[in-house]
Write an enzyme that holds these catalytic residues in place. Structure first.
Site, PDB file in Angstrom:
ATOM      1  CG  HIS A   1      -0.045   1.969  -9.282  1.00 46.58           C
ATOM      2  ND1 HIS A   1      -0.253   1.567  -7.978  1.00 46.58           N
ATOM      3  CD2 HIS A   1      -1.150   2.677  -9.624  1.00 46.58           C
ATOM      4  CE1 HIS A   1      -1.430   2.005  -7.565  1.00 46.58           C
ATOM      5  NE2 HIS A   1      -1.990   2.693  -8.536  1.00 46.58           N
TER       6      HIS A   1
ATOM      7  CG  ASP B   1      -2.063   0.944   1.118  1.00 48.05           C
ATOM      8  OD1 ASP B   1      -2.338   1.409  -0.006  1.00 48.05           O
ATOM      9  OD2 ASP B   1      -2.687   1.245   2.148  1.00 48.05           O
TER      10      ASP B   1
ATOM     11  CG  LEU C   1      10.616 -16.289  -3.967  1.00 51.55           C
ATOM     12  CD1 LEU C   1      10.643 -16.326  -2.427  1.00 51.55           C
ATOM     13  CD2 LEU C   1      10.980 -14.874  -4.424  1.00 51.55           C
TER      14      LEU C   1
HETATM   15  C1  FPP Z   1      -1.918   0.106  -3.351  1.00 46.81           C
HETATM   16  O1  FPP Z   1      -1.474   1.434  -3.318  1.00 46.81           O
HETATM   17  C2  FPP Z   1      -1.346  -0.578  -4.513  1.00 46.81           C
HETATM   18  C3  FPP Z   1      -2.058  -1.142  -5.528  1.00 46.81           C
HETATM   19  C4  FPP Z   1      -3.531  -1.144  -5.578  1.00 46.81           C
HETATM   20  C5  FPP Z   1      -1.404  -1.753  -6.675  1.00 46.81           C
HETATM   21  C6  FPP Z   1      -0.125  -2.479  -6.361  1.00 46.81           C
HETATM   22  C7  FPP Z   1       0.467  -2.911  -7.610  1.00 46.81           C
HETATM   23  C8  FPP Z   1       1.781  -2.983  -7.851  1.00 46.81           C
HETATM   24  C9  FPP Z   1       2.846  -2.681  -6.877  1.00 46.81           C
HETATM   25  C10 FPP Z   1       2.198  -3.432  -9.201  1.00 46.81           C
HETATM   26  C11 FPP Z   1       2.254  -4.937  -9.223  1.00 46.81           C
HETATM   27  C12 FPP Z   1       2.654  -5.369 -10.558  1.00 46.81           C
HETATM   28  C13 FPP Z   1       2.991  -6.622 -10.891  1.00 46.81           C
HETATM   29  C14 FPP Z   1       3.519  -6.906 -12.232  1.00 46.81           C
HETATM   30  C15 FPP Z   1       2.862  -7.737  -9.933  1.00 46.81           C
HETATM   31  P1  FPP Z   1      -2.559   2.590  -3.398  1.00 46.81           P
HETATM   32  O2  FPP Z   1      -2.763   2.932  -4.827  1.00 46.81           O
HETATM   33  O3  FPP Z   1      -3.800   2.185  -2.664  1.00 46.81           O
HETATM   34  O4  FPP Z   1      -1.819   3.738  -2.655  1.00 46.81           O
HETATM   35  P2  FPP Z   1      -2.487   4.874  -1.731  1.00 46.81           P
HETATM   36  O5  FPP Z   1      -3.049   4.183  -0.521  1.00 46.81           O
HETATM   37  O6  FPP Z   1      -1.325   5.758  -1.398  1.00 46.81           O
HETATM   38  O7  FPP Z   1      -3.522   5.571  -2.569  1.00 46.81           O
END
Ligand code: FPP
Length: 242
Positions: free
Chosen positions: A32, A15, A126
């Protein structure tokens, strides 16, 4: 290097990508993108520490409700990252698994998932479970439906065997970054006896030092599994053995 206090299975709610970007006056998708890099670093760091299973929450059943621009940006990023990263993950011995509802995903994303899974299926170093279009409640319901469809008795064991993470033991340690302290429909069944570590770091800033702090904190916990004292096992029991 593994020792007694190294978790076998670590699960992470990644997050804070959006906030990371907003603080830099960047579009959320830039956060992201940094999140993908943070995941690559984290997977390498987990492997170096002897962790055998890493499960991450990449897209929840509820994330479809985000603005259309962010959802399509995430889908594009996901498909691109898969195409780009699979050869290296394969070379590094990472077995990729995608956990979640596949219905409703685009054919491009589905193809990327299938190729990534088949290319890395034999790897053992892994296991990286990517929860995508996933929700803990969805998982319990789909498992229950499969138990019923097969005419099996509904028991903890039969349900566990049908859960989407039945191929790995339950997570020992669940980490959530970004400062919130909630589970948000992640691994509801499997985290029954997990230890939790909440980090204030935003996911793109999650680094080896913070991972080590989480592991060190985990090592200091007294895991009782509902008993009075002492560990139930050196690593978690398979999910079907709760
Ligand atoms: C939450 O942060 C994150 C997500 C909803 C997406 C996480 C995705 C990735 C890290 C990319 C993964 C990619 C692959 C190829 C596996 P948020 O957007 O809720 O952040 P905020 O709370 O600050 O708004």
């Amino acid at each position: 290097m593994t020792n007694k206090s190294t978790p076998h299975h670590v699960a992470i709610v990644m997050d804070g990508n959006g906030r990371w970007a907003s603080r830099r006056f960047l579009p959320r998708i830039a956060g992201h993108k940094q999140g993908v890099d943070a995941l690559k670093r984290c997977a390498r760091a987990c492997d170096a520490r002897g962790i055998k299973v890493l499960t991450v929450f990449a897209f929840s059943s509820e994330n479809w409700q985000r603005p259309q621009e962010e959802v399509s940006g995430l889908m594009d990023l996901f498909a691109l990252a898969l195409g780009r990263e699979v050869p290296q993950l394969k070379a590094d011995g990472v077995q990729l698994r995608f956990i979640g509802e596949r219905q409703g995903l685009s054919s491009r994303v589905l193809k990327g998932i299938e190729l990534a899974e088949s290319a890395t299926a034999a790897n053992q170093q892994l296991v990286l479970n990517v929860c995508f279009n996933y929700g803990g409640r969805w998982d319990i319901v789909q498992a229950a439906a499969r138990v019923a469809a097969q005419g099996l008795a509904m028991t903890e064991q039969s349900l566990s065997q049908m859960m989407a993470l039945a191929h790995v033991p339950d997570p020992d340690l669940v980490i959530r970054t970004g400062g919130e302290q909630r589970i948000s429909n992640f691994l509801l069944w499997q985290s029954a006896y997990s230890e939790f570590f909440f980090s204030d770091k935003l996911w793109p800033d999650f680094d080896e030092a913070e991972l080590d702090l989480a592991i060190q904190t985990y090592g200091q916990r007294d895991r009782r599994f509902g008993k009075v004292s002492g560990q139930r096992d050196a690593v978690s029991l398979p999910t079907g053995s709760n």
